[in-house]
Design a protein around this motif. Structure first.
Motif, PDB file in Angstrom:
ATOM      1  N   MET A   1      69.041 -40.432  17.065  1.00 39.94           N
ATOM      2  CA  MET A   1      68.579 -39.098  16.648  1.00 39.94           C
ATOM      3  C   MET A   1      69.457 -38.034  17.277  1.00 39.94           C
ATOM      4  O   MET A   1      69.729 -38.060  18.467  1.00 39.94           O
ATOM      5  N   ARG A   2      69.895 -37.090  16.452  1.00 36.14           N
ATOM      6  CA  ARG A   2      70.724 -36.030  16.975  1.00 36.14           C
ATOM      7  C   ARG A   2      69.908 -35.073  17.846  1.00 36.14           C
ATOM      8  O   ARG A   2      68.690 -34.985  17.741  1.00 36.14           O
ATOM      9  N   GLU A   3      70.605 -34.324  18.704  1.00 39.70           N
ATOM     10  CA  GLU A   3      69.945 -33.273  19.460  1.00 39.70           C
ATOM     11  C   GLU A   3      69.423 -32.226  18.481  1.00 39.70           C
ATOM     12  O   GLU A   3      69.974 -32.030  17.395  1.00 39.70           O
ATOM     13  N   PRO A   4      68.306 -31.518  18.844  1.00 37.21           N
ATOM     14  CA  PRO A   4      67.721 -30.546  17.918  1.00 37.21           C
ATOM     15  C   PRO A   4      68.728 -29.564  17.346  1.00 37.21           C
ATOM     16  O   PRO A   4      68.689 -29.244  16.156  1.00 37.21           O
ATOM     17  N   SER A   5      69.646 -29.074  18.163  1.00 43.39           N
ATOM     18  CA  SER A   5      70.600 -28.083  17.683  1.00 43.39           C
ATOM     19  C   SER A   5      71.578 -28.657  16.664  1.00 43.39           C
ATOM     20  O   SER A   5      72.228 -27.918  15.929  1.00 43.39           O
ATOM     21  N   ASN A   6      71.673 -29.997  16.607  1.00 46.02           N
ATOM     22  CA  ASN A   6      72.589 -30.639  15.663  1.00 46.02           C
ATOM     23  C   ASN A   6      71.876 -31.264  14.467  1.00 46.02           C
ATOM     24  O   ASN A   6      72.528 -31.813  13.590  1.00 46.02           O
ATOM     25  N   GLN A   7      70.542 -31.210  14.458  1.00 44.22           N
ATOM     26  CA  GLN A   7      69.808 -31.807  13.345  1.00 44.22           C
ATOM     27  C   GLN A   7      70.035 -31.009  12.068  1.00 44.22           C
ATOM     28  O   GLN A   7      70.184 -29.782  12.091  1.00 44.22           O
ATOM     29  N   CYS A   8      70.035 -31.730  10.961  1.00 45.03           N
ATOM     30  CA  CYS A   8      70.350 -31.105   9.672  1.00 45.03           C
ATOM     31  C   CYS A   8      69.236 -31.371   8.667  1.00 45.03           C
ATOM     32  O   CYS A   8      68.824 -32.521   8.465  1.00 45.03           O
ATOM     33  N   LEU A   9      68.767 -30.317   8.051  1.00 40.53           N
ATOM     34  CA  LEU A   9      67.759 -30.401   6.999  1.00 40.53           C
ATOM     35  C   LEU A   9      68.457 -30.366   5.645  1.00 40.53           C
ATOM     36  O   LEU A   9      69.175 -29.418   5.329  1.00 40.53           O
ATOM     37  N   GLY A  10      68.245 -31.404   4.859  1.00 38.43           N
ATOM     38  CA  GLY A  10      68.741 -31.414   3.487  1.00 38.43           C
ATOM     39  C   GLY A  10      67.692 -30.830   2.559  1.00 38.43           C
ATOM     40  O   GLY A  10      66.516 -31.197   2.633  1.00 38.43           O
ATOM     41  N   ILE A  11      68.112 -29.903   1.704  1.00 39.23           N
ATOM     42  CA  ILE A  11      67.186 -29.255   0.775  1.00 39.23           C
ATOM     43  C   ILE A  11      67.643 -29.544  -0.646  1.00 39.23           C
ATOM     44  O   ILE A  11      68.780 -29.229  -1.020  1.00 39.23           O
ATOM     45  N   MET A  12      66.764 -30.136  -1.435  1.00 38.62           N
ATOM     46  CA  MET A  12      67.078 -30.446  -2.828  1.00 38.62           C
ATOM     47  C   MET A  12      66.688 -29.262  -3.691  1.00 38.62           C
ATOM     48  O   MET A  12      65.510 -28.992  -3.910  1.00 38.62           O
ATOM     49  N   GLY A  13      67.702 -28.543  -4.177  1.00 34.78           N
ATOM     50  CA  GLY A  13      67.493 -27.329  -4.944  1.00 34.78           C
ATOM     51  C   GLY A  13      68.251 -26.181  -4.320  1.00 34.78           C
ATOM     52  O   GLY A  13      68.505 -26.182  -3.111  1.00 34.78           O
ATOM     53  N   CYS A  14      68.621 -25.204  -5.139  1.00 33.22           N
ATOM     54  CA  CYS A  14      69.426 -24.072  -4.656  1.00 33.22           C
ATOM     55  C   CYS A  14      68.897 -22.733  -5.147  1.00 33.22           C
ATOM     56  O   CYS A  14      69.644 -21.774  -5.274  1.00 33.22           O
ATOM     57  N   GLY A  15      67.588 -22.651  -5.434  1.00 32.98           N
ATOM     58  CA  GLY A  15      66.979 -21.407  -5.870  1.00 32.98           C
ATOM     59  C   GLY A  15      66.471 -20.573  -4.717  1.00 32.98           C
ATOM     60  O   GLY A  15      66.808 -20.810  -3.554  1.00 32.98           O
ATOM     61  N   GLN A  16      65.591 -19.601  -5.021  1.00 31.16           N
ATOM     62  CA  GLN A  16      65.173 -18.671  -3.977  1.00 31.16           C
ATOM     63  C   GLN A  16      64.310 -19.317  -2.900  1.00 31.16           C
ATOM     64  O   GLN A  16      64.350 -18.899  -1.738  1.00 31.16           O
ATOM     65  N   LEU A  17      63.527 -20.333  -3.243  1.00 26.26           N
ATOM     66  CA  LEU A  17      62.742 -21.000  -2.205  1.00 26.26           C
ATOM     67  C   LEU A  17      63.664 -21.731  -1.230  1.00 26.26           C
ATOM     68  O   LEU A  17      63.443 -21.719  -0.013  1.00 26.26           O
ATOM     69  N   SER A  18      64.708 -22.363  -1.751  1.00 22.17           N
ATOM     70  CA  SER A  18      65.705 -22.994  -0.885  1.00 22.17           C
ATOM     71  C   SER A  18      66.429 -21.958  -0.039  1.00 22.17           C
ATOM     72  O   SER A  18      66.774 -22.215   1.119  1.00 22.17           O
TER      73      SER A  18
END
Length: 361
Positions: A1-18
């Motif tokens: 597991m990466r350190e919190p500062s290096n964790q990456c959230l993947g978001i499916m979609g590129c609209g305003q909610l994303s």
């Protein structure tokens, strides 16, 4: 597991909610990557953007994956689950289709309008008499939000529903006194928190405004909270979820559920800490839920088309405007205005003035 500062959230979609999820993630110190599906991206500058043909690279870059909408290809959701998907695959699949969503509500004994599923006109015609009242509302099982893909019908006009609309759920049309919504967050440990309920103002099936406090009876607010907690608990849900309610004849029934951040919670940006987007990101990344703290009044007014207000309220009411960078299209949500102040009546009055100026023909 990466350190919190290096964790990456993947978001499916590129609209305003994303866009708003990415802004929240960046504020929390998380990196973000996006998967662009069929939309014009409005997330430039928040993190790398991958196309569907780069899905493997998107998965490799992500520690956890979330979605901005539930109607996504099944094969992509299954593969995202192998990385870690929040909300989970089963919750998204059940809630994205209106028939399975309604069936879950029935299973959990959560009140909703009487309904049945029709795969074709023959089933619609034969099932129609089972519903109370002369009118019903038919809805596509998938998609068709903001008032699209819906028809109010009687026993004669059901013939007008296009063949390509089927299957449809057919609900008894109810007399709607008021519309409300609640937003709930649930973390990996099963702890939940809810935001104050909103009273919603609709035009042609599109949300144009929300008020907080909602003015709902305390017992009904407790019922809505209990329903939300039962629902997310049954699905082992992680993240933020919104439920839209109808008040009809003094009783609350569930209209629809959104397994994601939702327009009805946009007022939380700048009004409470944490807002719905921060809450969702934190839950997805394994952090505990944080109860919101809100002691004032707020209202949210959506911006549609190219209309902007000529004036905004003066102090002590604060006005926050957020635009999404999207192209103009009839009925499209291009941004929102949040009003925050110490007096609920004044905030509501100012918001109603904006709604009248922007949305009443």
């Amino acid at each position: 597991m990466r350190e919190p500062s290096n964790q990456c959230l993947g978001i499916m979609g590129c609209g305003q909610l994303s866009q708003m999820l990415g802004e929240a993630a960046n504020r929390l110190g998380y990196r973000v990557v996006y998967l662009c599906l069929d939309e014009t991206p409005v997330v430039t500058g928040l993190g790398p953007i991958y196309g569907v043909d780069q899905f493997d690279a998107f998965l490799d870059a992500s520690d956890v994956i979330t979605v901005e909408r539930e109607s996504l290809p099944d094969d992509l959701l299954r593969r995202a689950s192998e990385v870690g998907l929040a909300p989970n695959y089963d919750a998204l699949v059940v809630l994205r289709e209106r028939d399975t969503q309604k069936a879950l509500l029935d299973q959990l004994d959560i009140p909703t309008s009487p309904w049945f599923l029709a795969h074709n006109f023959a089933e619609l015609e034969s099932g129609f008499p089972s519903l109370p009242g002369p009118y019903a509302r038919c809805k596509r099982t998938l998609g068709g939000y903001d008032g699209g893909g819906q028809w109010q019908v009687d026993s004669e006009s059901i013939r007008e529903i296009p063949e390509d609309a089927y299957p449809v759920i057919t609900e008894a049309e109810v007399a709607i006194d008021l519309e409300y919504a609640i937003v709930i967050g649930r973390d990996e440990q099963g702890q939940t928190t809810t935001y104050p309920m909103t009273e919603n103002v609709m035009r042609d099936g599109i949300l144009i405004g929300s008020f907080v406090p909602s003015g709902i009876d305390a017992a009904l607010a407790d019922q809505a909270k209990a329903i939300a907690e039962r629902l997310v608990g049954a699905m082992n849900y992680v993240g933020v979820l919104a439920i839209e309610f109808f008040l009809t004849k003094g009783e609350l029934i569930v209209n629809e559920i959104a397994p994601r951040v939702h327009n009805t919670g946009h007022w939380t940006i700048g009004a409470v800490g944490p807002d719905q987007f921060v809450q969702h990101v934190k839950c997805c990344m394994g952090e505990p839920v944080t109860p919101p703290h809100f002691t004032e009044a707020a209202a949210m007014v959506n911006l549609l088309d190219d209309k902007l207000p000529e004036t905004l309220p003066a102090g002590p009411i604060r006005s926050l405007i957020q635009t999404y960078g999207k192209g103009v299209r009839k009925g499209r949500k291009l941004g929102h205005i949040t009003l925050i102040g110490p007096d609920a009546d004044s905030v509501r009055s100012e918001a109603m003035g904006l709604i009248k100026a922007l949305h009443d023909e």
